[in-house]
Design an enzyme around this catalytic site. Structure first.
Site, PDB file in Angstrom:
ATOM      1  CD  GLN A   1      -2.400  -1.246   2.766  1.00 15.01           C
ATOM      2  OE1 GLN A   1      -3.394  -0.613   3.080  1.00 15.01           O
ATOM      3  NE2 GLN A   1      -1.788  -2.044   3.610  1.00 15.01           N
ATOM      4  CG  ASN A   2       4.247   1.316   2.295  1.00 19.13           C
ATOM      5  OD1 ASN A   2       3.203   1.567   2.888  1.00 19.13           O
ATOM      6  ND2 ASN A   2       5.242   0.653   2.845  1.00 19.13           N
TER       7      ASN A   2
ATOM      8  CG  HIS B   1      -2.904   2.635  -1.834  1.00 20.05           C
ATOM      9  ND1 HIS B   1      -2.850   2.512  -0.474  1.00 20.05           N
ATOM     10  CD2 HIS B   1      -4.049   2.006  -2.211  1.00 20.05           C
ATOM     11  CE1 HIS B   1      -3.910   1.841  -0.035  1.00 20.05           C
ATOM     12  NE2 HIS B   1      -4.642   1.510  -1.064  1.00 20.05           N
TER      13      HIS B   1
ATOM     14  N   GLY C   1       2.816  -4.476   8.957  1.00 18.35           N
ATOM     15  CA  GLY C   1       2.873  -3.014   9.120  1.00 18.35           C
ATOM     16  C   GLY C   1       1.699  -2.270   8.524  1.00 18.35           C
ATOM     17  CB  THR C   2      -1.161  -2.724   6.769  1.00 22.97           C
ATOM     18  OG1 THR C   2      -2.436  -2.133   6.492  1.00 22.97           O
ATOM     19  CG2 THR C   2      -1.291  -4.231   6.772  1.00 22.97           C
TER      20      THR C   2
ATOM     21  CG  ASN D   1       0.875  -3.607  13.573  1.00 24.67           C
ATOM     22  OD1 ASN D   1       1.297  -2.810  14.404  1.00 24.67           O
ATOM     23  ND2 ASN D   1       0.146  -3.241  12.529  1.00 24.67           N
TER      24      ASN D   1
END
Ligand code: NAD
Ligand code: ZN
Length: 243
Positions: A106-107, A124, A192-193, A218
């Site tokens: 998503q980065n 994204h 990490g989301t 996470n």
């Protein structure tokens, strides 16, 4: 870091792995996560703005220069950042060819590619690109030091960053690839989301519905109900200790 033995077994023995990363993977490179933008100190010019407003068509139409300048600021911050051990470990895992490893992010920062990943599905978009809001033609000229929105040489429309804003559809091909990789994997890693931004957040559920094991990494476990194993900790440590 505590990693459940069964989780480790799945990591070692999965044939087909799909990894979904979010802003947390770049946190150790010093890139602010979405949440930390909201926590910016008063000294920051941007503390008074809501990132949702900066990252939306509505916000851009309301004040194009303000949004453009926010992206120019983010780009100037990102120029100083390097990929971290998590980016590098994922790239190495992909290259090892011992397991099939598909990376979806998503980065928008490009740090997976900088860390050596050749195949990255960017859900994204990418912050380094620009295109015309009106005719969608890619704008390939450099934009360093450009403080105000540029006009499209083709149609006179406004040039915007090539990231997916809130409320916009994801790039079709990227979404198709992400769906099929989630559908067909036997292990899905969510790293990490915050798992709050849809439709990306739905990929873990899709994987799970097809029988995949879902592992979340996470330091602040999310409330996702599809996670089989939650590894509480930072991404770099997880990859260094589990691969
Ligand atoms: P998010 O900011 O909502 O969540 C980040 C998550 O990472 C949090 O759950 C946090 O606990 C976790 N985290 C923090 N440090 C970590 C570490 N070292 N290791 C593992 N996890 C860690 O991010 P999101 O879920 O990606 O969604 C935010 C949206 O904002 C996305 O659409 C993304 O495109 C965009 N965004 C991108 C970047 C980037 O490209 N680097 C940065 C900020 C926001
Ligand atoms: Zn145009």
């Amino acid at each position: 870091m505590e990693i459940d033995n069964d989780a480790l077994y799945h990591i070692k023995n999965a044939k087909c792995v799909t990894i979904l990363t979010g802003a947390g993977v770049s946190a150790e490179s010093g890139v602010a996560t979405f949440r930390s933008y909201k926590d910016e100190t008063k000294e920051s010019l941007w503390s008074q703005y809501d990132p949702q407003k900066m990252a939306s068509l509505e916000g851009f139409l309301e004040n194009p220069n303000r949004v453009w300048q926010w992206y120019q600021w983010r780009r100037s911050e990102l120029k100083t950042k390097e990929p971290n051990d998590a980016h590098k470990a994922i790239a190495k895992w992909q290259q090892s060819n011992s397991q099939s490893v598909t990376l979806i992010t998503q980065n928008v920062d490009g740090l997976h590619q900088a860390g050596g990943s050749q195949n990255v599905t960017e859900l994204h978009g990418n912050i380094w690109g620009n295109h015309c809001l009106q005719c969608r033609t890619e704008y390939k000229e450099g934009v360093d030091d450009i403080e105000e929105v540029i006009e499209c040489p083709e149609c006179g429309g406004q040039i915007r960053p090539s990231v997916v804003w809130f409320g916009e559809a994801l790039p079709e091909h990227a979404w198709r690839d992400a769906e099929s990789a989630s559908y067909s994997c036997d292990l899905f890693l969510s790293v990490g989301t915050s798992s709050q931004v849809y439709p990306a957040a739905g990929l873990a559920a899709l994987a799970k519905s097809q029988g995949a094991t879902v592992i979340e990494i996470n330091p602040e476990p999310t409330e996702s109900s599809v996670v089989d194993y939650c590894v509480k900790g930072i991404a770099s440590k997880f990859f260094l200790e589990s691969l």
